[in-house]
Write a protein that holds these residues in place. Structure first.
Motif, PDB file in Angstrom:
ATOM      1  N   ASP A   1       0.832  -1.201   0.000  1.00 45.18           N
ATOM      2  CA  ASP A   1       0.000   0.000   0.000  1.00 45.18           C
ATOM      3  C   ASP A   1       0.869   1.255   0.000  1.00 45.18           C
ATOM      4  O   ASP A   1       1.365   1.672   1.043  1.00 45.18           O
TER       5      ASP A   1
ATOM      6  N   LYS B   1       1.545   7.878   0.586  1.00 46.65           N
ATOM      7  CA  LYS B   1       1.910   7.942   2.011  1.00 46.65           C
ATOM      8  C   LYS B   1       3.222   8.716   2.152  1.00 46.65           C
ATOM      9  O   LYS B   1       4.128   8.561   1.336  1.00 46.65           O
TER      10      LYS B   1
ATOM     11  N   ALA C   1      -7.602   5.027   1.027  1.00 47.64           N
ATOM     12  CA  ALA C   1      -8.645   4.218   1.671  1.00 47.64           C
ATOM     13  C   ALA C   1      -9.063   3.149   0.659  1.00 47.64           C
ATOM     14  O   ALA C   1     -10.207   3.097   0.202  1.00 47.64           O
ATOM     15  N   GLU C   2      -8.101   2.310   0.284  1.00 46.65           N
ATOM     16  CA  GLU C   2      -8.288   1.341  -0.801  1.00 46.65           C
ATOM     17  C   GLU C   2      -8.800  -0.011  -0.301  1.00 46.65           C
ATOM     18  O   GLU C   2      -9.471  -0.731  -1.031  1.00 46.65           O
TER      19      GLU C   2
END
Ligand code: BES
Ligand code: ZN
Ligand code: ZN
Length: 478
Positions: free
Chosen positions: A251, A258, A329-330
């Motif tokens: 992610d 991020k 928000a996957e």
């Protein structure tokens, strides 16, 4: 390996003898008077106390079981004491240990062995000199007539499953992308007799799994949707239990990239997938008479020319439209498709396990699993019991309707973020939209991965989820 041997002479057999005691009776042991005096001087209370004696090259430890009346707490102390012994075994390069329980404590003895084995886990595939680093412990012999072969085998299976779970989480994405994850799980399924079906990109496209496909747009690896099934002949349930695991192999956050060091550990983002898959392995190996299905939607989440952007509106597998307002928000996007897919099984209960929100980790730290439920309060009580017994503890969060407004979109049915407040809960609310069955959502963002070693949970991947879900399966099958 854990073996059972009640015919051994306890003393002077191995380089590491461990005695688990509730009471100290010096006449039971062939120690010299000096050593008996030493042991007696060491411990006053003799509760949750580990006393180590080194006689020539013979390492012996006496563990005085805690007199804590709370069963679960007492057992957890045994696991942690087991890990302390494990560290000694490592230091002294001991190959075999014998655990002997004078008072025939069954669960305590098994917990001790569990703590040793879980603490002895290593992740060393990338060390050049593996032999140098390899843990010396080869065999644990349990001497306790209260314990049978089935119990030691069951424990071995659980350790094996937790180890595999940890390996899968610890492997970085350049060694475990979606394709390799599917290969590893196929191998696992074949070896333990699970059914497996892997839906490829084409099939996922024709099924219109919009959540999984959209998260995958930025990726060079294809998405996969993995279905594992354990269907024993004499299962206790007519309607299956369905486990759903978040399988984000990495992610980055996507275009909402991020920042700082928040990306460093994000290989952990398939911790839910690893836990549900290896729980199924454990349930199969232990032949728990329960019909269980695991669903794993998997992809990585990366920015790229084709990646989803903030503001996109997508259509999910069940037709729900979602406004994507944060590409990080996957998890909820891929899980939603799997939860909607699960309806076709007419399930008795669905539990999802996911490294879903930083908010869950911030709320309770790494000591437990955040849980929410809808129409499954009794199942959640059972799960809490399983959590207390395995020390993979559950903290239930509220799931009031009041939160529903936070994920309503102006231009679509839902949006994928719910604002700064109650982030773990609004994520759960988003998922619940796609369910129509008794449902439990578990957020393991806190306990899945530790940067500092904590006893038998080790550092790196903890394998959280395997022991609680396996225990839950046992309770459901009873
Ligand atoms: N995988 C992360 C959650 C996570 C964070 C797991 C830290 C383990 C440790 C998830 O996909 C995520 O990024 N969530 C966002 C949601 C937010 C954008 C609404 C978060 O928690 O910040
Ligand atoms: Zn994310
Ligand atoms: Zn994520």
């Amino acid at each position: 390996m854990i073996k059972l041997d009640n015919n051994l002479q306890t003393t002077h057999l191995s380089a590491a003898n461990i005695f688990i005691l509730t009471e100290w009776d010096p006449t039971q042991h062939s120690f010299s008077n000096d050593i008996i005096r030493f042991i007696e001087s060491k411990s006053e209370t003799k509760s949750d106390e580990l006393i180590e004696v080194l006689i020539l090259d013979q390492y012996t430890a006496l563990y005085f079981c805690s007199n804590d009346k709370d069963n679960n707490r007492r057992i957890e102390k045994c696991r942690r004491a087991g890990d302390k012994i494990q560290q000694k075994v490592l230091e002294l390069k001991i190959k075999t240990t014998i655990i002997h329980s004078t008072s025939l404590l069954k669960n305590e003895t098994l917990a001790f062995a569990e703590g040793i084995m879980l603490g002895a886990y290593q992740f060393i595939p990338f060390q050049s000199d593996k032999t140098k680093k390899q843990h010396p412990l080869e065999t644990i012999i349990i001497q306790n007539v209260a314990i049978g072969q089935t119990e030691t085998e069951k424990l071995s299976n659980t350790i094996k499953s937790v180890y595999l779970c940890r390996d899968l989480v610890n492997l970085p994405v350049n060694h475990l992308n979606t394709v390799k994850l599917a290969d590893r799980l196929t191998e696992m399924a074949k070896a333990c007799g699970l059914g497996i079906e892997i839906l490829n990109k084409k099939q996922i496209e024709s099924l219109r799994m919009g959540g999984l496909l959209t998260v995958n747009y930025g990726s060079v690896d294809p998405p996969v949707f993995i279905i594992l099934e354990f269907k024993p002949k004499h299962s206790m349930n007519k309607q299956p239990i369905v486990l759903v695991g978040k399988g984000i192999t990495y992610d980055t956050g996507g275009l909402n990239l991020k920042t700082g060091n928040f990306m460093d550990d994000m290989k952990l983002d398939m911790g839910g997938a690893a836990a549900v898959a290896t729980s199924l392995q454990n349930i199969a190996l232990n032949n728990i008479p329960l019909h269980v299905i695991a669903l794993i939607p998997a992809t990585d989440n990366r920015p790229n020319g084709n990646a989803m952007v903030s503001g996109d509106v997508i259509t999910m597998f069940d037709g729900t439209t979602v406004e994507v307002l944060n590409t990080d928000a996957e998890g909820r996007l891929i899980l939603a498709d799997a939860l909607a897919w699960a309806k076709q099984y007419n399930p008795m209960l669905v539990i999802d396990m996911a490294t879903l929100t930083g908010a869950a980790a911030r709320a309770i730290g790494s000591h437990g699993i955040v849980a929410m439920q809808q129409n499954a309060s009794q199942f959640l009580e059972m799960l809490k019991q399983a959590g207390d017994q395995t020390n993979e503890k559950i903290a239930e969060f509220p799931f009031w309707e009041d939160y529903d407004n936070q994920i309503k979109s102006e231009i679509a049915d839902l949006k994928n973020i719910g604002g700064v407040e109650a982030g773990a809960i609004t994520a759960g609310k988003f998922l619940a939209h796609f369910t129509n069955y008794p449902y439990i959502h578990l957020d393991i963002a806190g306990p899945v991965f530790l940067n500092k070693r904590d006893s038998y949970r080790c550092s790196g991947a903890t394998g959280v989820g395997v022991r609680i879900l396996s225990r839950m399966a046992e309770l459901l099958a009873q």
